[in-house]
Scaffold this motif. Sequence first.
Motif, PDB file in Angstrom:
ATOM      1  N   SER A  54     -10.501   1.529  -6.577  1.00  0.00           N
ATOM      2  CA  SER A  54     -10.044   0.718  -5.546  1.00  0.00           C
ATOM      3  C   SER A  54     -10.717   0.990  -4.216  1.00  0.00           C
ATOM      4  O   SER A  54     -11.317   1.971  -4.202  1.00  0.00           O
ATOM      5  CB  SER A  54      -8.528   1.008  -5.154  1.00  0.00           C
ATOM      6  OG  SER A  54      -8.416   2.433  -4.906  1.00  0.00           O
ATOM      7  N   ILE A 105      -5.977  -7.044  -6.436  1.00  0.00           N
ATOM      8  CA  ILE A 105      -7.015  -7.220  -5.603  1.00  0.00           C
ATOM      9  C   ILE A 105      -8.259  -6.318  -6.264  1.00  0.00           C
ATOM     10  O   ILE A 105      -9.369  -7.068  -6.123  1.00  0.00           O
ATOM     11  CB  ILE A 105      -6.865  -6.956  -4.079  1.00  0.00           C
ATOM     12  CG1 ILE A 105      -5.789  -8.228  -3.502  1.00  0.00           C
ATOM     13  CG2 ILE A 105      -7.950  -7.169  -3.089  1.00  0.00           C
ATOM     14  CD1 ILE A 105      -5.289  -7.959  -2.230  1.00  0.00           C
ATOM     15  N   THR A 106      -7.843  -5.337  -6.436  1.00  0.00           N
ATOM     16  CA  THR A 106      -9.112  -4.322  -7.040  1.00  0.00           C
ATOM     17  C   THR A 106      -9.684  -4.884  -8.269  1.00  0.00           C
ATOM     18  O   THR A 106     -10.973  -4.978  -8.368  1.00  0.00           O
ATOM     19  CB  THR A 106      -8.661  -3.097  -7.262  1.00  0.00           C
ATOM     20  OG1 THR A 106      -8.154  -2.469  -5.891  1.00  0.00           O
ATOM     21  CG2 THR A 106      -9.623  -2.179  -7.996  1.00  0.00           C
ATOM     22  N   SER A 130       0.831  -1.074   0.044  1.00  0.00           N
ATOM     23  CA  SER A 130       0.054  -0.052  -0.037  1.00  0.00           C
ATOM     24  C   SER A 130       0.752   1.174   0.090  1.00  0.00           C
ATOM     25  O   SER A 130       0.440   2.221  -0.499  1.00  0.00           O
ATOM     26  CB  SER A 130      -0.983  -0.047   1.090  1.00  0.00           C
ATOM     27  OG  SER A 130      -0.307  -0.198   2.348  1.00  0.00           O
ATOM     28  N   GLU A 146      -6.551  -1.758  -0.793  1.00  0.00           N
ATOM     29  CA  GLU A 146      -6.417  -2.791  -1.734  1.00  0.00           C
ATOM     30  C   GLU A 146      -5.219  -2.510  -2.620  1.00  0.00           C
ATOM     31  O   GLU A 146      -4.864  -1.430  -2.979  1.00  0.00           O
ATOM     32  CB  GLU A 146      -7.768  -2.949  -2.687  1.00  0.00           C
ATOM     33  CG  GLU A 146      -8.936  -3.794  -2.175  1.00  0.00           C
ATOM     34  CD  GLU A 146      -9.928  -3.442  -3.174  1.00  0.00           C
ATOM     35  OE1 GLU A 146     -10.860  -4.503  -2.983  1.00  0.00           O
ATOM     36  OE2 GLU A 146     -10.214  -2.653  -3.990  1.00  0.00           O
ATOM     37  N   ARG A 191     -11.574  -8.357  -7.370  1.00  0.00           N
ATOM     38  CA  ARG A 191     -12.795  -7.891  -6.804  1.00  0.00           C
ATOM     39  C   ARG A 191     -13.707  -7.331  -7.882  1.00  0.00           C
ATOM     40  O   ARG A 191     -14.997  -7.911  -8.010  1.00  0.00           O
ATOM     41  CB  ARG A 191     -12.754  -6.858  -5.733  1.00  0.00           C
ATOM     42  CG  ARG A 191     -14.062  -6.693  -4.977  1.00  0.00           C
ATOM     43  CD  ARG A 191     -13.718  -5.574  -3.996  1.00  0.00           C
ATOM     44  NE  ARG A 191     -13.020  -4.266  -4.416  1.00  0.00           N
ATOM     45  CZ  ARG A 191     -13.454  -3.388  -5.168  1.00  0.00           C
ATOM     46  NH1 ARG A 191     -14.699  -3.379  -5.636  1.00  0.00           N
ATOM     47  NH2 ARG A 191     -12.931  -2.217  -5.412  1.00  0.00           N
TER      48      ARG A 191
END
Length: 156
Positions: free
Chosen positions: A47, A55-56, A4, A51, A59
């Motif tokens: 996002s 992962i974004t 991050s 995340e 998802r």
Amino acid sequence: METSETIKSDYTARAICYEELGRVLLTLRSESSKFRSHCYDLPGGKSDTSETPKITAARELAEETGLIVLADSLIDIFGKPLVHKFDDGRTRDVHFFAIKIKGILPKLSMSNEVSNYEWVHPQEAVYRLDQPVQYQAMKLAYNSNFFRRFAPRFSN
């Protein structure tokens, strides 16, 4: 490795899903969509807090189409984000990932943001995408070795 700390928190991630013949998945945004209704898109979106881009993308792909993929199976196409420029001068990084859907294509489900989906030739996808950064990404992927490398049965 993504952390991050190394990624802006306000970004979008998109998935170029392709199947064994090289066709690409496009979604058609629904009339009730907040943005760009009745426009074709690559699955993806903004996002959520903390995340990673992969992962974004995973998802958003699940939310919009019902396709469940492991974030680690997504291929970072360009190695860095492209930049989307809004009409008001703001910018947002857009990360593009690819995933090959193997075998029989699943029946996709649609969220309230999506009214339809189609598997199309990459060149047709280039012409259907009207958001400049998505058009640019699809055109770069199409004109590079990307599809020849990852979908050997596909040829320009």
